[in-house]
Design a protein around this motif. Structure first.
Motif, short mmCIF file in Angstrom:
data_model
loop_
_atom_site.label_atom_id
_atom_site.label_comp_id
_atom_site.label_asym_id
_atom_site.label_seq_id
_atom_site.Cartn_x
_atom_site.Cartn_y
_atom_site.Cartn_z
N GLY A 1 31.28 49.99 43.38
CA GLY A 1 31.78 49.31 44.57
C GLY A 1 33.10 48.59 44.35
O GLY A 1 33.67 48.01 45.26
N HIS A 2 33.60 48.61 43.12
CA HIS A 2 34.92 48.02 42.84
C HIS A 2 35.72 48.98 41.98
O HIS A 2 35.17 49.86 41.33
CB HIS A 2 34.78 46.66 42.13
CG HIS A 2 34.15 46.75 40.77
ND1 HIS A 2 34.84 47.14 39.65
CD2 HIS A 2 32.89 46.50 40.35
CE1 HIS A 2 34.04 47.12 38.60
NE2 HIS A 2 32.84 46.74 39.01
N GLY A 3 37.01 48.82 42.00
CA GLY A 3 37.88 49.66 41.18
C GLY A 3 38.12 49.04 39.82
O GLY A 3 37.35 48.18 39.36
N ASN A 4 39.20 49.44 39.19
CA ASN A 4 39.53 48.98 37.85
C ASN A 4 40.61 47.90 37.83
O ASN A 4 41.29 47.71 36.83
CB ASN A 4 39.99 50.17 36.99
CG ASN A 4 38.86 51.12 36.67
OD1 ASN A 4 37.72 50.70 36.53
ND2 ASN A 4 39.17 52.39 36.56
N GLU A 5 40.76 47.17 38.95
CA GLU A 5 41.81 46.16 39.03
C GLU A 5 41.65 45.09 37.96
O GLU A 5 42.61 44.69 37.29
CB GLU A 5 41.84 45.49 40.42
CG GLU A 5 42.17 46.42 41.56
CD GLU A 5 40.94 47.16 42.10
OE1 GLU A 5 39.80 46.84 41.70
OE2 GLU A 5 41.14 48.06 42.92
N ALA A 6 40.43 44.57 37.79
CA ALA A 6 40.20 43.52 36.79
C ALA A 6 40.46 44.05 35.38
O ALA A 6 41.05 43.35 34.55
CB ALA A 6 38.78 42.97 36.91
N LEU A 7 40.04 45.28 35.11
CA LEU A 7 40.28 45.88 33.80
C LEU A 7 41.78 46.02 33.56
O LEU A 7 42.28 45.72 32.47
CB LEU A 7 39.60 47.24 33.69
CG LEU A 7 39.84 48.02 32.40
CD1 LEU A 7 39.33 47.25 31.18
CD2 LEU A 7 39.19 49.39 32.48
N THR A 8 42.52 46.44 34.57
CA THR A 8 43.96 46.60 34.44
C THR A 8 44.63 45.25 34.17
O THR A 8 45.52 45.16 33.32
CB THR A 8 44.54 47.24 35.71
OG1 THR A 8 43.89 48.51 35.92
CG2 THR A 8 46.02 47.46 35.60
#
Length: 134
Positions: A114-121
């Motif tokens: 339900g979420h993308g990889n923004e936090a990982l990025t």
């Protein structure tokens, strides 16, 4: 001809840098005595972690308290540890390889979690800064 070779070269480079590919022959050679190989790897990891606790314990709390929160359970086990290890040793190429992984898995992570990889990025960008990769 260049239009065919360049994309294959880029794909091959991404695979090599991401560390996802295994050379089949290397896996077969370690199968002959896996307990010995695993023991050597564990000993190496233990030696590294026992030799650095005082420096990393004093340096880690401040940066990690201000780091981006990532839901690490949504990623492969060991992802955070590997990124943090590369950050500590200044492995800029290794950290950058995770950007390719984040891009390649964006849609599947979004569909699954339900979420993308923004936090990982963001975490990877912080890792690049901490590792002093300019």
């Amino acid at each position: 001809m260049k239009k065919v070779i360049v994309p294959f070269g880029v794909v091959g480079l991404v695979i090599v840098l991401s560390g996802c590919g295994l050379i089949p022959g290397s896996q077969e050679s370690t199968v002959s005595n896996p307990s010995e190989t695993i023991s050597e790897a564990k000993a190496s990891i233990s030696a590294e972690s026992s030799s650095k606790p005082s420096t990393s314990a004093t340096a880690s709390p401040t940066p990690s308290s201000s780091r981006t929160e990532v839901i690490w359970a949504d990623y492969d086990p060991g992802t955070q540890g590997e990124i943090d290890r590369m950050t500590n040793v200044g492995d800029c190429v290794g950290i950058n390889s995770y950007f390719g992984m984040a891009t390649a898995t964006e849609e599947s992570v979004k569909a699954r979690t339900g979420h993308g990889n923004e936090a990982l990025t963001k975490y990877l960008n912080e890792s690049l800064a901490l590792a002093k990769c300019n």
